[in-house]
Scaffold this motif. Structure first.
Motif, short mmCIF file in Angstrom:
data_model
loop_
_atom_site.label_atom_id
_atom_site.label_comp_id
_atom_site.label_asym_id
_atom_site.label_seq_id
_atom_site.Cartn_x
_atom_site.Cartn_y
_atom_site.Cartn_z
N LEU A 22 47.91 34.08 40.35
CA LEU A 22 49.19 34.76 40.12
C LEU A 22 49.76 35.34 41.42
O LEU A 22 50.97 35.30 41.65
CB LEU A 22 49.02 35.87 39.06
CG LEU A 22 48.63 35.38 37.65
CD1 LEU A 22 48.51 36.57 36.69
CD2 LEU A 22 49.62 34.37 37.09
N GLU A 77 53.75 40.08 31.58
CA GLU A 77 52.68 39.25 30.99
C GLU A 77 51.37 40.04 30.98
O GLU A 77 51.00 40.63 32.00
CB GLU A 77 52.49 37.97 31.83
CG GLU A 77 53.75 37.11 31.85
CD GLU A 77 53.65 35.89 32.76
OE1 GLU A 77 52.52 35.57 33.21
OE2 GLU A 77 54.70 35.28 33.01
N TYR A 79 47.31 39.48 30.29
CA TYR A 79 46.22 38.52 30.08
C TYR A 79 45.00 39.33 29.66
O TYR A 79 44.43 40.07 30.48
CB TYR A 79 45.92 37.74 31.36
CG TYR A 79 47.07 36.85 31.79
CD1 TYR A 79 47.14 35.52 31.38
CD2 TYR A 79 48.10 37.35 32.59
CE1 TYR A 79 48.19 34.71 31.77
CE2 TYR A 79 49.16 36.54 32.97
CZ TYR A 79 49.20 35.21 32.56
OH TYR A 79 50.26 34.41 32.95
N ARG A 233 48.17 30.55 32.46
CA ARG A 233 49.55 30.89 32.85
C ARG A 233 50.55 29.90 32.22
O ARG A 233 51.61 30.29 31.78
CB ARG A 233 49.70 30.89 34.37
CG ARG A 233 50.96 31.64 34.82
CD ARG A 233 51.34 31.30 36.23
NE ARG A 233 51.76 29.92 36.39
CZ ARG A 233 53.00 29.47 36.21
NH1 ARG A 233 53.96 30.31 35.84
NH2 ARG A 233 53.30 28.20 36.37
#
Ligand code: NAP
Ligand code: G4F
Length: 323
Positions: A22, A77, A79, A233
């Motif tokens: 990322l 986002e 995770y 992703r």
């Protein structure tokens, strides 16, 4: 504006590869770490990128801190990779496993629903949820009935269902990645691949004389964490939130793993491997092989590593480490 990601379990195997990925893509990366007594080793997997990360002490079982961090970060986002991730150990600490893996996931979903509904949510689901169910063609896929045979598998199935339910009921962008086993040099050394590779190298250099294992006959679909975090992703950035299977489609037994690793080091595993009852499980998942056709065809995901190149990389890592 850079996208903002929050990774739970950032100090783990996958968390470290995902953070690197990322950052490479220009994300602002935040992560939750736990307080540990051995601070020197706590962030070993992410020390090389530490200066680029925003880290928070936290624990998924503490809903107050989960709320506070999500409130502060307001991620695009999330995770959710944090988990008590060891299947055999889950038989020893079932309540902690459920509290972290199931209720911890609920804590995040509730925080997102109440204070950050714009956040997309990725749940680290597992092939362990299938238990011993296999379709007639020898694969597991989204439609395969799930019937876990461990506290770990059960905890992950609860989290999987919650993730689906927050999508359908609350219209949140929540997705499950059902990932089959994935490994790397950063894998914890009590998981079978890194245990076998590390000990075989130690035997080669005279540090150990034997390798004690449990069941040699179970089979796993083993891929590389580097490839699988890329799938995470892609999954979260697909326009429609849904669930996916991520796997290599090939399966090997623990015995095959031993044979390949010892051969690469010029040895015969039969001369060193002994079986020890303590590594057997109360109930075993015997065979895993995932059908990842959908993610390959729809999202263009394709692994870079094969089983052999992955094990070779792990051997190189331990050889240079021990030298
Ligand atoms: P891992 O190396 O064991 O990492 C787990 C991470 O979770 C660590 O950072 C750990 O922190 C953290 N954690 C554990 N309990 C926590 C808690 N109560 N609160 C906050 N953090 C906690 O696992 P991995 O291989 O990277 O796997 C990542 C995720 O994918 C896990 O959810 C796992 O169950 C799932 N999964 C893995 C595989 C696989 O083959 N690797 C396959 C399918 C699904 P500490 O470092 O402090 O312990
Ligand atoms: O490496 P393992 O401990 O991985 P397991 O149980 O498949 O779980 C991993 O993969 C799951 C995905 O399916 C993840 F969700 C989970 O978080 C974790 O990452 O064991 C693999 C196989 C098992 O059949 C086990 O019985 O290896 C067998 N095995 C034989 N001897 C051993 C040993 N496993 C370990 N850990 N240690 C042994 O000595």
């Amino acid at each position: 504006m850079n996208k903002v990601a929050l990774i739970t379990g950032i100090s783990g195997q996958d968390g470290s590869y995902l953070a690197e990925h990322l950052l490479d893509l220009g994300y602002e990366v935040h992560g939750i770490i736990r307080r540990q007594s051995l601070t020197e080793r706590q962030t070993e997997r992410i020390d090389h990128i530490d200066h680029k990360l925003n880290l928070y002490y936290g624990d998924l079982t503490d809903e107050h801190c989960v709320y506070k961090i999500i409130q502060e970060v307001q991620p695009d986002e999330v995770y959710n990779l944090a988990a008590m991730s060891h299947v055999r150990v889950s038989f020893d600490i079932p309540a902690f496993t459920i509290k972290t893996n199931s209720l911890g996931t609920l804590n995040i979903l509730e925080a997102i629903r109440n204070i950050a509904p714009q956040s997309k949510f990725y749940q680290a689901s597992s092939s362990e949820m299938f238990g011993n169910n296999i379709d007639d063609d020898g694969f597991q896929r989204l439609s395969t009935t799930m019937n876990p045979v461990s506290p770990y598998g059960s905890s992950k199935l609860m989290a999987y269902n919650l993730t689906k339910q927050y999508r359908t009921g609350y219209k949140l962008h929540t997705c499950n990645g059902i990932l089959f086993n994935h490994e790397s040099p950063r894998r914890g050394t009590t998981f079978v691949t890194n245990k076998v590779v590390k000990t075989a190298v130690e035997i080669k250099y005279g540090i150990k004389t034997t390798l004690e294992l449990g069941n040699l006959d179970s089979s796993r679909d083993w891929g590389h964490s580097y490839d699988y975090v890329r799938a995470m992703r892609l999954i979260l950035n697909y326009e429609t939130p849904r669930d996916w299977v991520v796997s290599t489609g090939e399966t090997k037994s623990v015995r095959d793993l031993c044979e390949y690793t010892f051969n690469q080091l010029g040895m015969n595993y039969k001369d060193y491997v002994i079986q020890d009852e303590k590594y057997f499980r109360k109930e075993e998942v015997n065979y895993l092989r995932g059908d990842s056709t959908e993610i390959r065809e729809t999202l263009g995901w394709k692994p870079k590593y094969t089983f052999n190149t992955m094990i070779d990389e792990m051997i190189d890592f331990w050889e240079s480490n021990l030298k």
